[in-house]
Design an enzyme around this catalytic site. Structure first.
Site, PDB file in Angstrom:
ATOM      1  N   GLY A  18     -15.593   0.287   2.905  1.00 28.07           N
ATOM      2  CA  GLY A  18     -14.592  -0.623   2.432  1.00 28.07           C
ATOM      3  C   GLY A  18     -14.859  -2.043   2.586  1.00 28.07           C
ATOM      4  N   THR A  47     -17.649  -3.965  -8.268  1.00 31.70           N
ATOM      5  CA  THR A  47     -16.822  -5.002  -7.594  1.00 31.70           C
ATOM      6  C   THR A  47     -17.551  -5.198  -6.003  1.00 31.70           C
ATOM      7  OG1 THR A  47     -14.878  -4.249  -8.233  1.00 31.70           O
ATOM      8  CG2 THR A  47     -14.769  -5.783  -6.259  1.00 31.70           C
ATOM      9  N   ASN A  95     -14.331   1.485   8.002  1.00 31.29           N
ATOM     10  CA  ASN A  95     -13.262   0.623   7.831  1.00 31.29           C
ATOM     11  C   ASN A  95     -12.500   0.972   6.358  1.00 31.29           C
ATOM     12  OD1 ASN A  95     -12.046  -2.280   7.544  1.00 31.29           O
ATOM     13  ND2 ASN A  95     -12.967  -2.295   5.911  1.00 31.29           N
ATOM     14  N   SER A 147      -4.870   1.396  12.048  1.00 30.54           N
ATOM     15  CA  SER A 147      -3.695   0.565  11.784  1.00 30.54           C
ATOM     16  C   SER A 147      -2.728   0.818  12.930  1.00 30.54           C
ATOM     17  CB  SER A 147      -3.185   0.938  10.440  1.00 30.54           C
ATOM     18  OG  SER A 147      -1.963   0.228  10.259  1.00 30.54           O
ATOM     19  N   TYR A 160      -0.303   7.654   5.531  1.00 29.80           N
ATOM     20  CA  TYR A 160      -1.012   6.674   6.101  1.00 29.80           C
ATOM     21  C   TYR A 160      -0.961   6.706   7.657  1.00 29.80           C
ATOM     22  CZ  TYR A 160      -2.518   1.897   6.880  1.00 29.80           C
ATOM     23  OH  TYR A 160      -3.537   0.529   7.203  1.00 29.80           O
ATOM     24  N   ALA A 162      -0.096   9.240   9.511  1.00 29.60           N
ATOM     25  CA  ALA A 162      -1.118  10.532  10.156  1.00 29.60           C
ATOM     26  C   ALA A 162      -2.596  10.164  10.038  1.00 29.60           C
ATOM     27  CB  ALA A 162      -0.673  11.852   9.211  1.00 29.60           C
TER      28      ALA A 162
END
Length: 163
Positions: A18, A47, A95, A147, A160, A162
């Site tokens: 990431g 990208t 990440n 997070s 998210y 979990a």
């Protein structure tokens, strides 16, 4: 003085999943500015390659890679490419992360699976694939990002939280 200015990572090889995202970019740049050769890895190569090319124009050793988050074979192949090219990987930064918000009673199983695969399973697969290489480096490091939502929860983010 910036912390990374004091730290030399010359000769080190780092992999940041990431790496072309909001939180990955500062890590990629800091590692590269400290002298590491950095591979930024994501699902989409285009990208990621644009971002890596922009850093190479600044004289930093940053290269793009892609992989399938849920595929052990894909992650092992990525590790094999890095080890074949550089002989080692010294730093792994897990990440990569996504959200697919929705109330649990309306959440599609595919949204649950996508978040858990990206945010959790890929960490397991990368650590599993790279653990021997990191140990052999003598100074291998694993940095797993997470997070605050994992501690406090958030409305509509059962998947998210979990992960």
């Amino acid at each position: 003085m910036h912390v990374m200015e004091m730290l030399s990572l010359k000769g080190k090889v780092a992999l940041v999943t990431g790496g072309a995202g909001k939180y990955g970019k500062p890590m990629v740049e800091a590692l590269a500015e400290a002298g590491a050769t950095v591979f930024t890895a994501s699902r989409t190569l285009e990208t990621n390659e644009e971002y890596a090319a922009s850093l190479r124009e600044k004289g930093l050793n940053v290269f793009a890679e892609s992989y399938d988050m849920g595929s052990e074979e894909s992650i092992v192949a990525l590790k094999d490419r890095l080890v074949a090219a550089y002989g080692k990987v010294d730093i792994l930064v897990n990440n990569a992360g996504i959200t697919k918000d929705g109330l649990l009673m309306r959440m599609k199983e595919s949204d649950w699976d996508a978040v858990l695969t990206t945010n959790l399973k890929s960490v397991f697969l990368f650590v599993k694939a790279l653990q021997r290489t990191l140990m052999k480096s003598g100074a291998g490091r694993i940095i797993n990002m997470s997070s605050i939502v994992g501690l406090s929860g958030n409305l509509g983010q059962a998947n998210y939280s979990a992960s």
